[in-house]
Design a protein around this motif. Structure first.
Motif, PDB file in Angstrom:
ATOM      1  N   LEU A 175       0.966  -1.149  -0.072  1.00 31.87           N
ATOM      2  CA  LEU A 175      -0.021  -0.076  -0.086  1.00 31.87           C
ATOM      3  C   LEU A 175       1.012   1.266  -0.151  1.00 31.87           C
ATOM      4  CD1 LEU A 175      -2.789   1.199   0.194  1.00 31.87           C
ATOM      5  CD2 LEU A 175      -2.724   1.188   2.699  1.00 31.87           C
ATOM      6  N   TYR A 176       0.834   2.194  -1.104  1.00 34.65           N
ATOM      7  CA  TYR A 176       1.485   3.321  -1.129  1.00 34.65           C
ATOM      8  C   TYR A 176       0.804   4.622  -0.572  1.00 34.65           C
ATOM      9  CZ  TYR A 176       5.063   0.831  -3.558  1.00 34.65           C
ATOM     10  OH  TYR A 176       6.052  -0.141  -3.727  1.00 34.65           O
ATOM     11  N   LEU A 177       1.321   5.170   0.391  1.00 30.99           N
ATOM     12  CA  LEU A 177       0.959   6.392   1.004  1.00 30.99           C
ATOM     13  C   LEU A 177       1.714   7.585   1.019  1.00 30.99           C
ATOM     14  CD1 LEU A 177      -0.518   4.563   4.318  1.00 30.99           C
ATOM     15  CD2 LEU A 177      -1.783   4.764   2.272  1.00 30.99           C
ATOM     16  N   LEU A 178       1.176   8.725   0.650  1.00 30.40           N
ATOM     17  CA  LEU A 178       1.783   9.911   0.644  1.00 30.40           C
ATOM     18  C   LEU A 178       2.579   9.941   2.248  1.00 30.40           C
ATOM     19  CD1 LEU A 178      -0.355  12.616  -0.911  1.00 30.40           C
ATOM     20  CD2 LEU A 178       2.058  11.678  -1.656  1.00 30.40           C
ATOM     21  N   ALA A 179       3.650  10.557   2.443  1.00 24.48           N
ATOM     22  CA  ALA A 179       4.025  10.676   3.652  1.00 24.48           C
ATOM     23  C   ALA A 179       3.239  11.511   4.505  1.00 24.48           C
ATOM     24  CB  ALA A 179       5.518  11.313   3.588  1.00 24.48           C
ATOM     25  N   ASN A 200       3.677  -3.884   5.073  1.00 23.23           N
ATOM     26  CA  ASN A 200       3.572  -3.750   3.540  1.00 23.23           C
ATOM     27  C   ASN A 200       3.080  -2.459   3.262  1.00 23.23           C
ATOM     28  OD1 ASN A 200       4.921  -6.051   2.957  1.00 23.23           O
ATOM     29  ND2 ASN A 200       3.121  -7.195   2.662  1.00 23.23           N
ATOM     30  N   VAL A 201       3.834  -1.567   3.597  1.00 24.25           N
ATOM     31  CA  VAL A 201       3.264   0.029   3.384  1.00 24.25           C
ATOM     32  C   VAL A 201       4.441   0.742   3.026  1.00 24.25           C
ATOM     33  CG1 VAL A 201       2.542   2.296   4.394  1.00 24.25           C
ATOM     34  CG2 VAL A 201       1.284   0.111   5.094  1.00 24.25           C
ATOM     35  N   SER A 202       4.352   1.638   2.163  1.00 24.75           N
ATOM     36  CA  SER A 202       5.420   2.607   1.521  1.00 24.75           C
ATOM     37  C   SER A 202       5.322   3.931   1.528  1.00 24.75           C
ATOM     38  CB  SER A 202       6.110   1.971   0.247  1.00 24.75           C
ATOM     39  OG  SER A 202       6.719   0.763   0.357  1.00 24.75           O
ATOM     40  N   HIS A 203       5.911   4.796   2.230  1.00 23.02           N
ATOM     41  CA  HIS A 203       5.469   6.177   2.196  1.00 23.02           C
ATOM     42  C   HIS A 203       6.195   6.646   0.797  1.00 23.02           C
ATOM     43  CE1 HIS A 203       4.475   5.608   6.404  1.00 23.02           C
ATOM     44  NE2 HIS A 203       3.558   6.582   6.307  1.00 23.02           N
ATOM     45  N   THR A 239      -4.309  12.710  -6.474  1.00 21.45           N
ATOM     46  CA  THR A 239      -4.691  11.631  -7.015  1.00 21.45           C
ATOM     47  C   THR A 239      -4.143  10.334  -6.253  1.00 21.45           C
ATOM     48  OG1 THR A 239      -4.540  12.483  -9.251  1.00 21.45           O
ATOM     49  CG2 THR A 239      -4.547  10.052  -9.285  1.00 21.45           C
ATOM     50  N   CYS A 240      -2.969  10.505  -5.686  1.00 24.59           N
ATOM     51  CA  CYS A 240      -2.375   9.533  -4.915  1.00 24.59           C
ATOM     52  C   CYS A 240      -3.259   9.207  -3.717  1.00 24.59           C
ATOM     53  CB  CYS A 240      -0.957   9.806  -4.532  1.00 24.59           C
ATOM     54  SG  CYS A 240       0.006   8.406  -3.572  1.00 24.59           S
ATOM     55  N   VAL A 241      -3.599  10.257  -2.948  1.00 25.41           N
ATOM     56  CA  VAL A 241      -4.578  10.020  -1.736  1.00 25.41           C
ATOM     57  C   VAL A 241      -5.925   9.411  -2.029  1.00 25.41           C
ATOM     58  CG1 VAL A 241      -5.531  11.206  -0.035  1.00 25.41           C
ATOM     59  CG2 VAL A 241      -3.491  12.125  -0.515  1.00 25.41           C
ATOM     60  N   VAL A 242      -6.309   9.875  -3.159  1.00 24.63           N
ATOM     61  CA  VAL A 242      -7.581   9.230  -3.538  1.00 24.63           C
ATOM     62  C   VAL A 242      -7.301   7.477  -3.894  1.00 24.63           C
ATOM     63  CG1 VAL A 242      -9.543   9.147  -5.277  1.00 24.63           C
ATOM     64  CG2 VAL A 242      -8.743  11.184  -4.391  1.00 24.63           C
ATOM     65  N   TRP A 243      -6.396   7.294  -4.781  1.00 27.31           N
ATOM     66  CA  TRP A 243      -5.911   6.050  -5.056  1.00 27.31           C
ATOM     67  C   TRP A 243      -5.710   5.097  -3.901  1.00 27.31           C
ATOM     68  CZ3 TRP A 243      -1.586   2.754  -4.388  1.00 27.31           C
ATOM     69  CH2 TRP A 243      -1.518   1.823  -5.330  1.00 27.31           C
ATOM     70  N   LEU A 300      -7.000   5.410  -0.946  1.00 33.64           N
ATOM     71  CA  LEU A 300      -8.383   5.127  -0.133  1.00 33.64           C
ATOM     72  C   LEU A 300      -9.174   3.947  -1.083  1.00 33.64           C
ATOM     73  CD1 LEU A 300     -10.754   5.885   1.899  1.00 33.64           C
ATOM     74  CD2 LEU A 300     -11.356   7.503   0.275  1.00 33.64           C
ATOM     75  N   LEU A 301      -8.940   4.023  -2.253  1.00 37.10           N
ATOM     76  CA  LEU A 301      -9.747   3.021  -3.202  1.00 37.10           C
ATOM     77  C   LEU A 301      -8.914   1.702  -3.080  1.00 37.10           C
ATOM     78  CD1 LEU A 301     -11.201   5.544  -4.267  1.00 37.10           C
ATOM     79  CD2 LEU A 301     -10.993   4.447  -6.456  1.00 37.10           C
TER      80      LEU A 301
END
Length: 165
Positions: A10-14, A100-103, A111-115, A117-118
């Motif tokens: 799961l890729y999250l903004l820092a 399994n998270v990457s900032h 778009t990354c934040v919405v992506w 969430l989905l």
């Protein structure tokens, strides 16, 4: 359009890059508004897997379409020189690796934040398909939280979403 290149993480903004306000250009305003509206409709679908182990396939297909239509731009790992918390960078890295998270940093942070969430809801639905049914009360709480998150993003992006409960 970005294919889902990150199936195992799961890729999250820092956290320190999360916007409090984020004006959008007209293209992003329309696209992200439509995506969040579609997400709210997906959340409203009955996803009780008690009668059919994968009754969620319609919701999953809709999420796949929405995720495929989002362009995340350029993603790169977010450096963690300081966590802005009492945690040390290596402790954050250990936590991220375990879950399994990457900032990341993205040229398309809205778009990354919405992506993300989905993607989170998609992972939940896949887990629901592959395991024993989750407690209905907890599932409804999770969906309510995701709806709140979608409305929070709409406020951050100054989008008007249909007023839904």
């Amino acid at each position: 359009m970005t294919q889902n290149p990150f199936p195992n993480r799961l890729y999250l903004l820092a956290p320190w890059d999360l916007p409090i306000e984020q004006p959008l250009n007209e293209t992003d305003r329309v696209k992200l508004g439509q995506t969040l509206q579609q997400f709210l409709q997906i959340l409203d679908q009955n996803c009780d897997s008690r009668s059919d182990p994968c009754e969620n396939r319609i919701a999953l297909a809709a999420l796949d379409r929405e995720l495929a239509s989002l362009d995340l731009g350029t993603l790169q790992p977010a450096p963690i020189p300081s966590t802005q918390t009492p945690l040390k960078p290596w402790e954050v890295s250990d936590f991220d690796n375990y879950f399994n998270v990457s900032h990341v940093q993205s040229s398309e942070s809205p778009t990354c934040v919405v992506w993300s969430l989905l993607m989170t809801y998609q992972i939940f639905l896949k887990l629901q398909c592959d395991s024993e049914p989750f407690d209905l009360t907890q599932t409804e709480r999770l969906k309510a939280g995701m709806k709140s998150h979608a409305f929070l993003l709409a406020r951050v992006f100054n989008l008007s979403l249909e007023n839904r409960s």
